[in-house]
Each structure stands twice: as C-alpha cells, then as structure tokens.
Scaffold this motif. Structure first.
Motif, PDB file in Angstrom:
ATOM      1  N   ILE A 243       0.866  -1.174  -0.166  1.00 21.71           N
ATOM      2  CA  ILE A 243       0.195   0.060  -0.012  1.00 21.71           C
ATOM      3  C   ILE A 243       0.811   1.366   0.140  1.00 21.71           C
ATOM      4  O   ILE A 243       0.549   2.216  -0.773  1.00 21.71           O
ATOM      5  CB  ILE A 243      -1.036  -0.036   1.314  1.00 21.71           C
ATOM      6  CG1 ILE A 243      -1.862  -1.114   0.915  1.00 21.71           C
ATOM      7  CG2 ILE A 243      -1.677   1.482   1.295  1.00 21.71           C
ATOM      8  CD1 ILE A 243      -2.936  -1.431   2.181  1.00 21.71           C
ATOM      9  N   GLU A 244       1.982   1.366   0.849  1.00 21.57           N
ATOM     10  CA  GLU A 244       2.926   2.431   0.872  1.00 21.57           C
ATOM     11  C   GLU A 244       3.534   2.508  -0.482  1.00 21.57           C
ATOM     12  O   GLU A 244       3.504   3.791  -0.854  1.00 21.57           O
ATOM     13  CB  GLU A 244       3.791   2.128   2.076  1.00 21.57           C
ATOM     14  CG  GLU A 244       3.409   2.869   3.532  1.00 21.57           C
ATOM     15  CD  GLU A 244       4.387   2.315   4.407  1.00 21.57           C
ATOM     16  OE1 GLU A 244       4.537   3.365   5.185  1.00 21.57           O
ATOM     17  OE2 GLU A 244       5.306   1.445   4.400  1.00 21.57           O
TER      18      GLU A 244
ATOM     19  N   ARG B 100       3.940   7.200  -4.248  1.00 22.46           N
ATOM     20  CA  ARG B 100       4.427   7.398  -5.580  1.00 22.46           C
ATOM     21  C   ARG B 100       3.895   8.649  -6.104  1.00 22.46           C
ATOM     22  O   ARG B 100       3.018   9.288  -5.738  1.00 22.46           O
ATOM     23  CB  ARG B 100       3.777   6.482  -6.545  1.00 22.46           C
ATOM     24  CG  ARG B 100       4.066   5.160  -6.708  1.00 22.46           C
ATOM     25  CD  ARG B 100       3.773   4.234  -7.799  1.00 22.46           C
ATOM     26  NE  ARG B 100       3.878   2.858  -7.523  1.00 22.46           N
ATOM     27  CZ  ARG B 100       3.417   1.865  -8.136  1.00 22.46           C
ATOM     28  NH1 ARG B 100       2.356   2.128  -8.859  1.00 22.46           N
ATOM     29  NH2 ARG B 100       3.666   0.640  -7.717  1.00 22.46           N
ATOM     30  N   VAL B 101       5.152   9.451  -6.825  1.00 28.70           N
ATOM     31  CA  VAL B 101       4.639  10.722  -7.359  1.00 28.70           C
ATOM     32  C   VAL B 101       3.672  10.519  -8.506  1.00 28.70           C
ATOM     33  O   VAL B 101       3.722   9.597  -9.205  1.00 28.70           O
ATOM     34  CB  VAL B 101       6.160  11.378  -7.983  1.00 28.70           C
ATOM     35  CG1 VAL B 101       5.618  12.650  -8.514  1.00 28.70           C
ATOM     36  CG2 VAL B 101       7.109  11.580  -6.880  1.00 28.70           C
TER      37      VAL B 101
ATOM     38  N   ASP C 208      -8.073   9.591  -6.143  1.00 32.12           N
ATOM     39  CA  ASP C 208      -8.987   8.453  -5.849  1.00 32.12           C
ATOM     40  C   ASP C 208      -8.047   7.156  -5.231  1.00 32.12           C
ATOM     41  O   ASP C 208      -8.744   6.462  -4.246  1.00 32.12           O
ATOM     42  CB  ASP C 208      -9.558   8.058  -7.087  1.00 32.12           C
ATOM     43  CG  ASP C 208     -10.620   9.001  -7.668  1.00 32.12           C
ATOM     44  OD1 ASP C 208     -11.068   9.778  -6.781  1.00 32.12           O
ATOM     45  OD2 ASP C 208     -10.963   9.058  -8.635  1.00 32.12           O
ATOM     46  N   THR C 209      -6.930   6.939  -5.823  1.00 34.22           N
ATOM     47  CA  THR C 209      -6.005   5.805  -5.182  1.00 34.22           C
ATOM     48  C   THR C 209      -5.850   5.967  -3.886  1.00 34.22           C
ATOM     49  O   THR C 209      -6.087   5.168  -3.018  1.00 34.22           O
ATOM     50  CB  THR C 209      -4.943   5.584  -6.077  1.00 34.22           C
ATOM     51  OG1 THR C 209      -5.353   5.403  -7.505  1.00 34.22           O
ATOM     52  CG2 THR C 209      -4.035   4.308  -5.906  1.00 34.22           C
ATOM     53  N   ILE C 210      -5.400   7.108  -3.474  1.00 30.82           N
ATOM     54  CA  ILE C 210      -5.131   7.421  -1.842  1.00 30.82           C
ATOM     55  C   ILE C 210      -6.295   7.279  -1.128  1.00 30.82           C
ATOM     56  O   ILE C 210      -6.161   6.692  -0.198  1.00 30.82           O
ATOM     57  CB  ILE C 210      -4.590   8.889  -1.891  1.00 30.82           C
ATOM     58  CG1 ILE C 210      -3.194   9.168  -2.833  1.00 30.82           C
ATOM     59  CG2 ILE C 210      -4.297   9.224  -0.516  1.00 30.82           C
ATOM     60  CD1 ILE C 210      -2.517  10.394  -2.892  1.00 30.82           C
TER      61      ILE C 210
END
Length: 105
Positions: free
Chosen positions: A18-19, A24-25, A30-32
């Motif tokens: 998950i991290e 990621r840059v 939405d993913t976060i």
C-alpha cells in the motif's frame, strides 16, 4: 508478495505494498482515498504485532496535510476514528464488511 510469512509477516507485506503505491509521485487522489479506506478496515483486522496499528495510523496521518482537500478530510476523519473512544463503534458499525454486489435485473 513473498509466501514465507514467518520470515516477513503478511500484514507487513500488505502495508509495504500500500505504501509503495500511495507514496508514488503523481498517484491519483482516488487511489489514495481508496487506500486510506483500506487502511481503516485493516486497522481492525491486524493485531498490533510489531506496531502494525501505529504504522497504519502514521500512514493515514501523513495525508492530513495533502494538497487535495478530499484526501486531507478523509485522512483527518480516519485518524480521529483510531482514537480509543471509537473502538466499539469502529468494530461493530464503521468497519463492517461490504455486502456482496447483487445485480438487479
């Protein structure tokens, strides 16, 4: 993910994954947001071996000052839900499993 969970426990592998995605840059907000929701649910699933719950809280709190207000709001709300006063509600109501999807005809 490695199959040898004695060497490196599965809960730590999941958090690492998950991290690796949410930090990621250029990752979509939405993913976060989905990852933060996942972390809230995992908080109840994982026992606090080797500080797993503290690690989850640290990840969530790292988004409290995110540039996107929705991510920031979600992180602040979830971090508050980790307080002990929410233990019973979090276990019995907030982190209930999502029911299976039943398509309508």
């Amino acid at each position: 993910l490695s199959s040898n969970s004695e060497e490196y426990p599965l809960d730590r592998q999941i958090l690492d994954l998950i991290e690796s995605i949410i930090f990621r840059v250029g990752v979509a907000t939405d993913t976060i947001s989905y990852a933060l929701s996942t972390l809230l649910k995992l908080y109840e699933k994982f026992k606090d071996q080797e500080g797993i719950r503290e690690r989850i809280l640290k990840i969530v709190r790292s988004f409290e000052n995110h540039a996107d207000l929705e991510v920031q709001k979600r992180a602040c709300e979830y971090a508050k839900l980790f307080d002990n006063v929410w233990d019973v509600d979090r276990k019995k109501e907030i982190c209930l499993a999502v029911p299976p999807f039943k398509p309508t005809v």
